[in-house]
Scaffold this active site. Structure first.
Site, PDB file in Angstrom:
ATOM      1  NE  ARG A   1     -58.383  51.214 -20.539  1.00 39.35           N
ATOM      2  CZ  ARG A   1     -58.461  50.086 -19.815  1.00 39.35           C
ATOM      3  NH1 ARG A   1     -59.586  49.777 -19.192  1.00 39.35           N
ATOM      4  NH2 ARG A   1     -57.420  49.285 -19.729  1.00 39.35           N
TER       5      ARG A   1
ATOM      6  CG  ASP B   1     -61.227  39.202 -18.579  1.00 36.98           C
ATOM      7  OD1 ASP B   1     -60.455  38.748 -17.714  1.00 36.98           O
ATOM      8  OD2 ASP B   1     -61.338  40.416 -18.828  1.00 36.98           O
TER       9      ASP B   1
ATOM     10  N   GLY C   1     -59.507  45.104  -9.693  1.00 36.60           N
ATOM     11  CA  GLY C   1     -58.101  45.153 -10.066  1.00 36.60           C
ATOM     12  C   GLY C   1     -57.811  46.221 -11.103  1.00 36.60           C
TER      13      GLY C   1
ATOM     14  NE  ARG D   1     -64.350  39.048 -16.696  1.00 33.35           N
ATOM     15  CZ  ARG D   1     -65.098  39.969 -17.298  1.00 33.35           C
ATOM     16  NH1 ARG D   1     -66.233  39.612 -17.877  1.00 33.35           N
ATOM     17  NH2 ARG D   1     -64.733  41.240 -17.330  1.00 33.35           N
TER      18      ARG D   1
ATOM     19  CB  SER E   1     -50.720  43.287 -18.713  1.00 36.98           C
ATOM     20  OG  SER E   1     -51.577  43.942 -17.800  1.00 36.98           O
TER      21      SER E   1
END
Length: 440
Positions: free
Chosen positions: A27, A318, A95, A391, A170
């Protein structure tokens, strides 16, 4: 350098700082590029996913200076200063890059194509395509479907603000719509079914944008400009989670993880482990650049099984496979519900977590919406596979630390997507971890 060899049983002891927060790093580049004037960033995550975002913004005409591996200056070009790309924009395997960028590109006066790795081009993008079309954006997936490559054409008319109730919580969909809302003719409102990470809203406010949170309703008023700013990125709680769980389940471990982001939308795993009786304390709590930050002191302690679901799941989506591993080492059974989203991550994390942990002796049953876990599993070393998921690779390494004998994680290079130097960090803390070639 594609395998990671772990010798089980060695306690992790010491102090360390994990790499910068992945979500905030993405971001900072996207929003810094739209600012008037420079944005300086410290603590940037020098991982492959975030570097995909950097590369794309450079292609769009944004000058980004790298002072160090974790320090950037982004010379913002303003809301309308991006340049048309000469070809498709490559999101690699990220993603986050693709979903957030789709909202940003929807408001541009030129067209673009967003593509990425073969794996990324199988992940669902209809969750951003559909709401963006409600704003008037012209966006379509491959062959008119819901996967990448995404083709974005200049809208026939200015985008319109929408009131969109997300069917699934989301942060990526929310952020996509807020980025599109920067270019809309009226306010954009997103309604969340559950709490999601709010880094986009925090950063937009810091750049002078009027964003209001009313419960689970977020409203953005389209700004005339964004102000360049300074962004100090804390350590990523999703990266700290691997060390935290390792310390919880490997006897003799004692870690202090400094400067970790403690945004309450990201502390679900911390809360879940405390519910299980983990020895975790927080210290040096403070605020930096609008984000809660602190240190985590974590030690080994016996855990007890428990049940998890509802809003807590969104706050640790996650980290859920890690929670499943911790539950496999706890006394008594555990259940994780409401986690269907795990099926559409970098891999099907429900199926792949079950299969790979089973090779190590953990009794973790995948369900339609999560996991049912038998506690008190005795782990043993084995050959396991990352399935191309960063992950999952780190999860299996942590399991290997708690196992007897040697564990070999194939495809371990993907850890560089989000935690560069992961193996070296384990070794520095006392874990027997060595990277090696695929045929080692």
């Amino acid at each position: 350098m594609d395998t990671l060899r772990i010798q089980g049983g060695a306690a992790l002891v010491g102090d360390m700082r994990v790499p910068g927060d992945k979500s905030i790093s993405h971001r900072s580049v996207l929003l810094g590029a739209l600012g008037d004037g420079p944005t300086t960033v410290t603590g940037f995550l020098d991982g492959r996913d975030c570097l995909a975002t950097v590369g794309i913004m450079q292609v769009l005409g944004v000058r980004i200076e790298r002072h160090t591996a974790t320090g950037l200056t982004i010379q913002g070009v303003g809301l309308h200063g991006l340049h048309p790309p000469g070809g498709a924009l490559d999101c690699r395997n990220s993603g986050t890059t693709m979903r957030l960028l789709s909202g940003l590109m929807a408001g541009q006066r030129f067209g673009s194509v967003l593509t990425g790795s073969r794996q990324l081009c199988t992940r669902p993008m209809d969750r951003v395509i559909a709401p963006l079309r409600e704003t008037g954006a012209s966006i379509s997936g491959a062959d008119g479907g819901g996967t990448a490559p995404l083709t974005v054409r200049p809208a026939a008319h200015p985008l319109q603000g929408v009131r969109y109730a997300m069917p699934v919580a989301s942060a990526q969909v929310k952020s996509c719509l807020l980025l599109a809302g920067l270019y809309a003719a009226s306010a954009t409102t997103v309604i969340e079914p559950g709490p999601t990470r709010d880094h986009t809203e925090c950063m937009l406010r810091g750049m002078g944008v009027h964003v209001v949170n009313e419960g689970r309703r977020i409203t953005l008023e389209p700004p005339e400009r964004l102000k360049g700013t300074n962004v100090a990125i804390p350590g990523d709680p999703s990266s700290a989670a691997f060390l935290m769980v390792a310390a919880c389940i490997v006897p003799g471990s004692r870690l202090r993880i400094v400067d970790v982001g403690l945004n309450p939308t990201r502390t679900g795993l911390l809360d879940a482990l405390l519910q299980m009786g983990a020895d975790i304390r927080m210290g040096n709590r403070r605020e930096a650049a609008g984000e809660a930050v602190g240190d985590l002191l974590v030690g080994y302690a016996p855990l007890r099984g428990s049940e998890f679901g509802g809003d807590l799941i969104v706050r640790m989506i996650d980290e859920l496979p890690l929670l499943a591993l911790a539950c496999s080492q706890a006394e008594g059974p555990s259940r994780i519900r409401d986690a269907q989203e795990l099926k559409v991550k970098e891999s099907n994390r429900i199926l792949d977590t079950e299969r790979q942990l089973a090779r190590l002796g953990a009794v973790v049953h995948g369900t339609e919406d999560g996991f049912a876990i038998d506690g008190d599993s005795s782990l043993h070393g084995a050959c396991v596979d990352s399935c191309g998921d960063h992950r999952l690779a780190m999860l299996l390494a942590v399991a290997g630390l708690a196992a007897q004998g040697e564990t070999v994680v194939a495809g371990a290079k993907v850890t560089d997507d989000s935690f560069p130097g992961f193996a070296e960090t384990l070794k520095a803390l006392g874990g027997a971890a060595e990277r090696g070639p695929a045929d080692a």
